[in-house]
Design a protein around this motif. Structure first.
Motif, PDB file in Angstrom:
ATOM      1  N   ALA A  20       0.821  -1.213   0.000  1.00 15.45           N
ATOM      2  CA  ALA A  20       0.000   0.000   0.000  1.00 15.45           C
ATOM      3  C   ALA A  20       0.857   1.265   0.000  1.00 15.45           C
ATOM      4  N   THR A  21       1.920   1.283   0.802  1.00 16.72           N
ATOM      5  CA  THR A  21       2.774   2.474   0.884  1.00 16.72           C
ATOM      6  C   THR A  21       4.255   2.178   0.719  1.00 16.72           C
ATOM      7  N   THR A  22       4.647   0.925   0.959  1.00 17.16           N
ATOM      8  CA  THR A  22       6.064   0.567   0.846  1.00 17.16           C
ATOM      9  C   THR A  22       6.238  -0.648  -0.063  1.00 17.16           C
ATOM     10  N   THR A  23       7.432  -0.774  -0.589  1.00 21.18           N
ATOM     11  CA  THR A  23       7.803  -1.915  -1.428  1.00 21.18           C
ATOM     12  C   THR A  23       8.900  -2.684  -0.706  1.00 21.18           C
ATOM     13  N   HIS A  24       8.759  -4.002  -0.626  1.00 21.67           N
ATOM     14  CA  HIS A  24       9.801  -4.849  -0.050  1.00 21.67           C
ATOM     15  C   HIS A  24      10.674  -5.366  -1.189  1.00 21.67           C
ATOM     16  N   VAL A  25      11.950  -5.072  -1.083  1.00 26.32           N
ATOM     17  CA  VAL A  25      12.924  -5.458  -2.108  1.00 26.32           C
ATOM     18  C   VAL A  25      13.892  -6.449  -1.483  1.00 26.32           C
ATOM     19  N   THR A  26      13.978  -7.645  -2.063  1.00 20.71           N
ATOM     20  CA  THR A  26      14.902  -8.654  -1.570  1.00 20.71           C
ATOM     21  C   THR A  26      16.105  -8.716  -2.502  1.00 20.71           C
ATOM     22  N   VAL A  27      17.293  -8.543  -1.918  1.00 21.83           N
ATOM     23  CA  VAL A  27      18.547  -8.595  -2.670  1.00 21.83           C
ATOM     24  C   VAL A  27      19.265  -9.882  -2.275  1.00 21.83           C
ATOM     25  N   GLU A  28      19.586 -10.698  -3.279  1.00 21.28           N
ATOM     26  CA  GLU A  28      20.311 -11.943  -3.027  1.00 21.28           C
ATOM     27  C   GLU A  28      21.796 -11.669  -3.139  1.00 21.28           C
ATOM     28  N   ILE A  29      22.530 -12.053  -2.079  1.00 20.06           N
ATOM     29  CA  ILE A  29      23.976 -11.871  -2.095  1.00 20.06           C
ATOM     30  C   ILE A  29      24.630 -13.246  -2.169  1.00 20.06           C
ATOM     31  N   ALA A  30      25.915 -13.329  -2.007  1.00 23.65           N
ATOM     32  CA  ALA A  30      26.656 -14.579  -2.166  1.00 23.65           C
ATOM     33  C   ALA A  30      26.064 -15.715  -1.340  1.00 23.65           C
ATOM     34  N   GLY A  31      26.061 -16.893  -1.919  1.00 22.61           N
ATOM     35  CA  GLY A  31      25.636 -18.088  -1.212  1.00 22.61           C
ATOM     36  C   GLY A  31      24.137 -18.200  -0.996  1.00 22.61           C
ATOM     37  N   GLY A  32      23.356 -17.446  -1.755  1.00 25.48           N
ATOM     38  CA  GLY A  32      21.911 -17.523  -1.628  1.00 25.48           C
ATOM     39  C   GLY A  32      21.340 -16.775  -0.436  1.00 25.48           C
TER      40      GLY A  32
END
Length: 68
Positions: A20-32
């Motif tokens: 509704a007001t925010t976006t959740h952004v998932t960033v994958e780094i080394a090793g999953g």
């Protein structure tokens, strides 16, 4: 772009989930391992975030706590 924050972790955007007001952004780094950030919808749109894009998770905090 240069930032003063020292904790800059390179990765790839895995998911972008607008709410509704925010976006959740998932960033994958080394090793999953993933880091999820909650940013404004406006910021997500301005950055044109999409899965597969290279990105940095930037951590800027005055305190870091660890619990066991």
């Amino acid at each position: 772009m240069k930032l003063s924050a020292r904790n800059q972790i390179a990765g790839t955007i895995h998911t972008v989930k607008p709410g509704a007001t925010t976006t959740h952004v998932t960033v994958e780094i080394a090793g999953g391992v993933t880091i999820t950030a909650s940013i404004t919808n406006e910021a997500a749109e301005e950055l044109a975030l999409k899965p597969g894009m290279k990105a940095f998770a930037v951590v800027k905090a005055s305190d870091v706590m660890v619990g066991v």
